[in-house]
Design an enzyme around this catalytic site. Structure first.
Site, PDB file in Angstrom:
ATOM      1  N   CYS A  31       0.849  -1.201   0.000  1.00 49.95           N
ATOM      2  CA  CYS A  31       0.000   0.000   0.000  1.00 49.95           C
ATOM      3  C   CYS A  31       0.879   1.244   0.000  1.00 49.95           C
ATOM      4  O   CYS A  31       1.751   1.396   0.847  1.00 49.95           O
ATOM      5  CB  CYS A  31      -0.912  -0.010   1.223  1.00 49.95           C
ATOM      6  SG  CYS A  31      -1.884   1.500   1.393  1.00 49.95           S
ATOM      7  N   PHE A  32       0.636   2.135  -0.925  1.00 48.95           N
ATOM      8  CA  PHE A  32       1.537   3.278  -1.079  1.00 48.95           C
ATOM      9  C   PHE A  32       1.443   4.324   0.016  1.00 48.95           C
ATOM     10  O   PHE A  32       2.326   5.158   0.165  1.00 48.95           O
ATOM     11  CB  PHE A  32       1.443   3.919  -2.459  1.00 48.95           C
ATOM     12  CG  PHE A  32       0.074   4.228  -3.029  1.00 48.95           C
ATOM     13  CD1 PHE A  32      -1.009   4.614  -2.262  1.00 48.95           C
ATOM     14  CD2 PHE A  32      -0.109   4.126  -4.401  1.00 48.95           C
ATOM     15  CE1 PHE A  32      -2.232   4.907  -2.822  1.00 48.95           C
ATOM     16  CE2 PHE A  32      -1.341   4.425  -4.987  1.00 48.95           C
ATOM     17  CZ  PHE A  32      -2.405   4.814  -4.195  1.00 48.95           C
TER      18      PHE A  32
END
Length: 190
Positions: A31-32
């Site tokens: 997840c960025f």
């Protein structure tokens, strides 16, 4: 006759850093949101932005990449000053932020968009990425690293609400510090 590939999603990322003297780097590590906040805190990182890369669909959006049909990875693109922050420092942070031995997954996040990847902009970055992967593999012994190391493809900036998401507070409006050198734990939440 050879078929011509006119898909812009397959093109190299030809964007320039925001200022002369800076370089770009691109990383996929799950997840960025949390990955971006970690890079925001690094002295010498001038700008971060989250987006999608390495896929085959032009102009993707979050909803589309979450279907798993576009092959995009969630990535953080980093604008950095190599005189303050060598690329090797970014690689060290990359390896420390995720589990590079899990295919298409980081903790509870599952899908091709959460894969581990280093996407390089030049041959020096490619060499340093490969050397760092080999060093990390020695450290992990029998756990095989699945991180891909590929040329950076076109970067598609994610929707604005994703940018600096945790610094802005996320869903819970609990802002987290992006101050340079901050070592507060990063709490990732949707």
């Amino acid at each position: 006759m050879a078929e011509t590939n006119n898909n812009p999603a397959h093109d190299p990322d030809t964007d320039n850093p925001i200022n002369p003297g800076l370089e770009l780097a691109q990383f996929g590590a799950g997840c960025f949101w949390g990955v971006e906040l970690a890079f925001q805190r690094v002295p010498g990182v001038v700008k971060t932005e989250v987006g999608y890369s390495q896929g085959h669909v032009p102009d993707p959006n979050y909803k589309l990449i979450c279907t798993g049909t576009t092959n995009h990875a969630e990535v953080v693109r980093v604008h950095f000053d190599p005189t303050v922050c060598p690329y090797s420092n970014l690689l060290d942070l990359f390896w420390s932020r995720h589990d590079p031995t899990t295919v298409n997954r980081q903790a509870g996040d599952v899908g091709t968009q959460y894969r581990s990847g280093i996407y390089y902009y030049n041959e020096t970055q490619a060499r340093l990425a490969q050397e760092s992967k080999e060093a990390k593999q020695l450290e992990l012994k029998d756990k095989k690293i699945v991180t891909e190391i590929l040329p950076a493809k076109r970067f598609y900036r994610a929707e604005e609400y994703h940018q600096q998401y945790l610094e802005k507070g996320g869903r819970n409006k609990a802002c987290q510090s992006a101050s340079k050198g901050c070592n507060d734990p990063i709490r990732c939440y949707g």
